[in-house]
Design an enzyme around this catalytic site. Structure first.
Site, PDB file in Angstrom:
ATOM      1  N   PRO A   1       0.791  -1.228   0.000  1.00 32.71           N
ATOM      2  CA  PRO A   1       0.000   0.000   0.000  1.00 32.71           C
ATOM      3  C   PRO A   1       0.826   1.282   0.000  1.00 32.71           C
ATOM      4  O   PRO A   1       1.833   1.393   0.701  1.00 32.71           O
ATOM      5  CB  PRO A   1      -0.830  -0.103   1.283  1.00 32.71           C
ATOM      6  CG  PRO A   1      -0.194  -1.157   2.090  1.00 32.71           C
ATOM      7  CD  PRO A   1       0.483  -2.084   1.141  1.00 32.71           C
ATOM      8  N   ASN A   2       0.343   2.206  -0.807  1.00 34.11           N
ATOM      9  CA  ASN A   2       0.869   3.578  -0.913  1.00 34.11           C
ATOM     10  C   ASN A   2       2.194   3.700  -1.649  1.00 34.11           C
ATOM     11  O   ASN A   2       2.646   4.822  -1.912  1.00 34.11           O
ATOM     12  CB  ASN A   2       0.967   4.244   0.478  1.00 34.11           C
ATOM     13  CG  ASN A   2      -0.387   4.399   1.109  1.00 34.11           C
ATOM     14  OD1 ASN A   2      -1.309   4.923   0.483  1.00 34.11           O
ATOM     15  ND2 ASN A   2      -0.549   3.907   2.325  1.00 34.11           N
TER      16      ASN A   2
ATOM     17  N   ARG B   1       4.623  12.393  -2.334  1.00 36.51           N
ATOM     18  CA  ARG B   1       4.699  12.995  -0.998  1.00 36.51           C
ATOM     19  C   ARG B   1       5.857  12.369  -0.229  1.00 36.51           C
ATOM     20  O   ARG B   1       6.409  11.361  -0.631  1.00 36.51           O
ATOM     21  CB  ARG B   1       3.377  12.760  -0.246  1.00 36.51           C
ATOM     22  CG  ARG B   1       2.208  13.497  -0.906  1.00 36.51           C
ATOM     23  CD  ARG B   1       1.051  13.661   0.049  1.00 36.51           C
ATOM     24  NE  ARG B   1       1.476  14.268   1.297  1.00 36.51           N
ATOM     25  CZ  ARG B   1       0.928  13.975   2.492  1.00 36.51           C
ATOM     26  NH1 ARG B   1      -0.016  13.084   2.596  1.00 36.51           N
ATOM     27  NH2 ARG B   1       1.350  14.591   3.568  1.00 36.51           N
TER      28      ARG B   1
ATOM     29  N   TYR C   1      11.294   8.955   1.309  1.00 36.86           N
ATOM     30  CA  TYR C   1      11.306   7.942   0.239  1.00 36.86           C
ATOM     31  C   TYR C   1      11.961   8.423  -1.057  1.00 36.86           C
ATOM     32  O   TYR C   1      12.035   7.661  -2.021  1.00 36.86           O
ATOM     33  CB  TYR C   1       9.872   7.481  -0.039  1.00 36.86           C
ATOM     34  CG  TYR C   1       9.177   6.921   1.189  1.00 36.86           C
ATOM     35  CD1 TYR C   1       9.642   5.751   1.787  1.00 36.86           C
ATOM     36  CD2 TYR C   1       8.079   7.564   1.766  1.00 36.86           C
ATOM     37  CE1 TYR C   1       9.035   5.243   2.921  1.00 36.86           C
ATOM     38  CE2 TYR C   1       7.460   7.055   2.896  1.00 36.86           C
ATOM     39  CZ  TYR C   1       7.939   5.896   3.475  1.00 36.86           C
ATOM     40  OH  TYR C   1       7.335   5.395   4.589  1.00 36.86           O
TER      41      TYR C   1
ATOM     42  N   ALA D   1       3.035  -0.723   4.874  1.00 33.10           N
ATOM     43  CA  ALA D   1       2.579  -0.752   6.265  1.00 33.10           C
ATOM     44  C   ALA D   1       2.109  -2.139   6.700  1.00 33.10           C
ATOM     45  O   ALA D   1       2.112  -2.449   7.905  1.00 33.10           O
ATOM     46  CB  ALA D   1       1.457   0.263   6.458  1.00 33.10           C
TER      47      ALA D   1
ATOM     48  N   HIS E   1       4.026  -4.409   9.225  1.00 33.28           N
ATOM     49  CA  HIS E   1       3.939  -4.292  10.678  1.00 33.28           C
ATOM     50  C   HIS E   1       2.633  -4.839  11.255  1.00 33.28           C
ATOM     51  O   HIS E   1       2.393  -4.698  12.453  1.00 33.28           O
ATOM     52  CB  HIS E   1       4.113  -2.811  11.065  1.00 33.28           C
ATOM     53  CG  HIS E   1       5.192  -2.118  10.296  1.00 33.28           C
ATOM     54  ND1 HIS E   1       6.517  -2.518  10.355  1.00 33.28           N
ATOM     55  CD2 HIS E   1       5.167  -1.101   9.388  1.00 33.28           C
ATOM     56  CE1 HIS E   1       7.248  -1.751   9.550  1.00 33.28           C
ATOM     57  NE2 HIS E   1       6.439  -0.887   8.950  1.00 33.28           N
TER      58      HIS E   1
ATOM     59  N   ASP F   1       1.742 -15.839   6.481  1.00 32.52           N
ATOM     60  CA  ASP F   1       1.245 -17.191   6.205  1.00 32.52           C
ATOM     61  C   ASP F   1       1.326 -17.520   4.714  1.00 32.52           C
ATOM     62  O   ASP F   1       1.658 -18.652   4.338  1.00 32.52           O
ATOM     63  CB  ASP F   1      -0.203 -17.337   6.690  1.00 32.52           C
ATOM     64  CG  ASP F   1      -0.303 -17.422   8.208  1.00 32.52           C
ATOM     65  OD1 ASP F   1       0.750 -17.614   8.867  1.00 32.52           O
ATOM     66  OD2 ASP F   1      -1.413 -17.295   8.744  1.00 32.52           O
TER      67      ASP F   1
ATOM     68  N   HIS G   1      12.803  -2.659   2.269  1.00 32.31           N
ATOM     69  CA  HIS G   1      12.242  -1.365   2.670  1.00 32.31           C
ATOM     70  C   HIS G   1      13.140  -0.258   2.131  1.00 32.31           C
ATOM     71  O   HIS G   1      14.372  -0.335   2.274  1.00 32.31           O
ATOM     72  CB  HIS G   1      12.138  -1.250   4.190  1.00 32.31           C
ATOM     73  CG  HIS G   1      11.234  -2.293   4.758  1.00 32.31           C
ATOM     74  ND1 HIS G   1       9.865  -2.224   4.623  1.00 32.31           N
ATOM     75  CD2 HIS G   1      11.511  -3.449   5.394  1.00 32.31           C
ATOM     76  CE1 HIS G   1       9.340  -3.298   5.172  1.00 32.31           C
ATOM     77  NE2 HIS G   1      10.300  -4.070   5.646  1.00 32.31           N
ATOM     78  N   ILE G   2      12.500   0.751   1.564  1.00 29.75           N
ATOM     79  CA  ILE G   2      13.246   1.887   1.009  1.00 29.75           C
ATOM     80  C   ILE G   2      13.925   2.652   2.141  1.00 29.75           C
ATOM     81  O   ILE G   2      15.095   2.994   2.075  1.00 29.75           O
ATOM     82  CB  ILE G   2      12.283   2.790   0.212  1.00 29.75           C
ATOM     83  CG1 ILE G   2      11.712   2.012  -0.979  1.00 29.75           C
ATOM     84  CG2 ILE G   2      12.989   4.074  -0.249  1.00 29.75           C
ATOM     85  CD1 ILE G   2      10.513   2.675  -1.637  1.00 29.75           C
ATOM     86  N   SER G   3      13.160   2.927   3.187  1.00 23.37           N
ATOM     87  CA  SER G   3      13.712   3.579   4.383  1.00 23.37           C
ATOM     88  C   SER G   3      14.199   2.486   5.340  1.00 23.37           C
ATOM     89  O   SER G   3      14.065   1.287   5.028  1.00 23.37           O
ATOM     90  CB  SER G   3      12.631   4.422   5.073  1.00 23.37           C
ATOM     91  OG  SER G   3      11.617   3.575   5.610  1.00 23.37           O
TER      92      SER G   3
ATOM     93  N   ARG H   1      12.852   4.500  12.776  1.00 24.21           N
ATOM     94  CA  ARG H   1      11.676   5.382  12.762  1.00 24.21           C
ATOM     95  C   ARG H   1      10.785   5.117  13.990  1.00 24.21           C
ATOM     96  O   ARG H   1      11.299   4.806  15.051  1.00 24.21           O
ATOM     97  CB  ARG H   1      10.958   5.187  11.421  1.00 24.21           C
ATOM     98  CG  ARG H   1      11.859   5.570  10.230  1.00 24.21           C
ATOM     99  CD  ARG H   1      11.214   5.299   8.889  1.00 24.21           C
ATOM    100  NE  ARG H   1      10.005   6.112   8.717  1.00 24.21           N
ATOM    101  CZ  ARG H   1       9.153   5.934   7.710  1.00 24.21           C
ATOM    102  NH1 ARG H   1       9.369   4.997   6.795  1.00 24.21           N
ATOM    103  NH2 ARG H   1       8.092   6.704   7.617  1.00 24.21           N
TER     104      ARG H   1
ATOM    105  N   ARG I   1       7.132   0.607  13.729  1.00 22.77           N
ATOM    106  CA  ARG I   1       7.740   0.111  12.483  1.00 22.77           C
ATOM    107  C   ARG I   1       8.864  -0.893  12.749  1.00 22.77           C
ATOM    108  O   ARG I   1       9.438  -1.457  11.823  1.00 22.77           O
ATOM    109  CB  ARG I   1       8.280   1.279  11.650  1.00 22.77           C
ATOM    110  CG  ARG I   1       7.210   2.188  11.103  1.00 22.77           C
ATOM    111  CD  ARG I   1       7.757   3.219  10.145  1.00 22.77           C
ATOM    112  NE  ARG I   1       6.876   4.359  10.056  1.00 22.77           N
ATOM    113  CZ  ARG I   1       5.824   4.447   9.234  1.00 22.77           C
ATOM    114  NH1 ARG I   1       5.540   3.478   8.409  1.00 22.77           N
ATOM    115  NH2 ARG I   1       5.054   5.529   9.239  1.00 22.77           N
TER     116      ARG I   1
END
Ligand code: CA2
Length: 143
Positions: free
Chosen positions: A9-10, A17, A22, A76, A79, A86, A99-101, A106, A110
């Site tokens: 997601p996102n 943004r 990112y 997200a 987490h 599964d 993960h990019i970050s 953080r 996270r």
């Protein structure tokens, strides 16, 4: 070698943004980077992005018997999602968490990854290059 690259997601909002976290490059830029790298290495990549947990589970299940490796940035859902954990365990395809970050630097929430237990490696905090590292690792026999 067939590798499925999944983004959650996102991540389709990359470059639009939060560039301080990112970067400024877009999801289309990420796809191009991955496709160019894979072509040079002679790897066949399939790119998939969804904002929906069940669709991500479906994509993992459909990889069974077709893909040799999975690179996954669950966003997200990293987490929160036992369902993704599964699904990765069910297909038992070598998977690398990306993960990019660096989520460990953080917010506290996270720092937990539900999917990590089903992954052969985690790459975090290396920006878009982390996806290439993950693909290279899988293509090199996880060495
Ligand atoms: O660092 C990563 O790659 C993350 O997986 C990104 C997720 C975040 O929930 C994880 O903790 C770490 C969020 C992706 C959202 O991406 C955006 C992109 C542009 C604008 C807003 C969000």
């Amino acid at each position: 070698m067939n590798i499925l690259v999944i983004n959650g997601p996102n991540l389709n909002m990359l470059g639009i943004r939060e560039p301080e976290i990112y970067g400024k490059a877009t999801y289309a830029d990420l796809c191009r980077l991955i496709e160019e790298y894979a072509e040079k290495q002679g790897i066949h990549v399939t790119l998939y992005q969804s904002n929906h947990e069940g669709d991500l589970v479906d994509a993992i299940q459909q990889a069974w018997g077709k893909q040799d490796g999975i690179v996954i940035n669950p966003g997200a859902y990293t987490h929160t999602s036992v369902a993704l954990l599964d699904a990765l365990k069910a297909v038992a395809i070598p998977a690398v968490e990306v993960h990019i970050s660096d989520p460990d630097t953080r917010e506290e929430f996270r720092k937990v990854s539900y999917i990590r237990a089903a992954c052969v490696k985690t790459v975090k905090g290396h920006g878009f290059d982390g996806y290439l590292e993950a693909i290279g690792f899988l293509a090199g026999g996880c060495k």
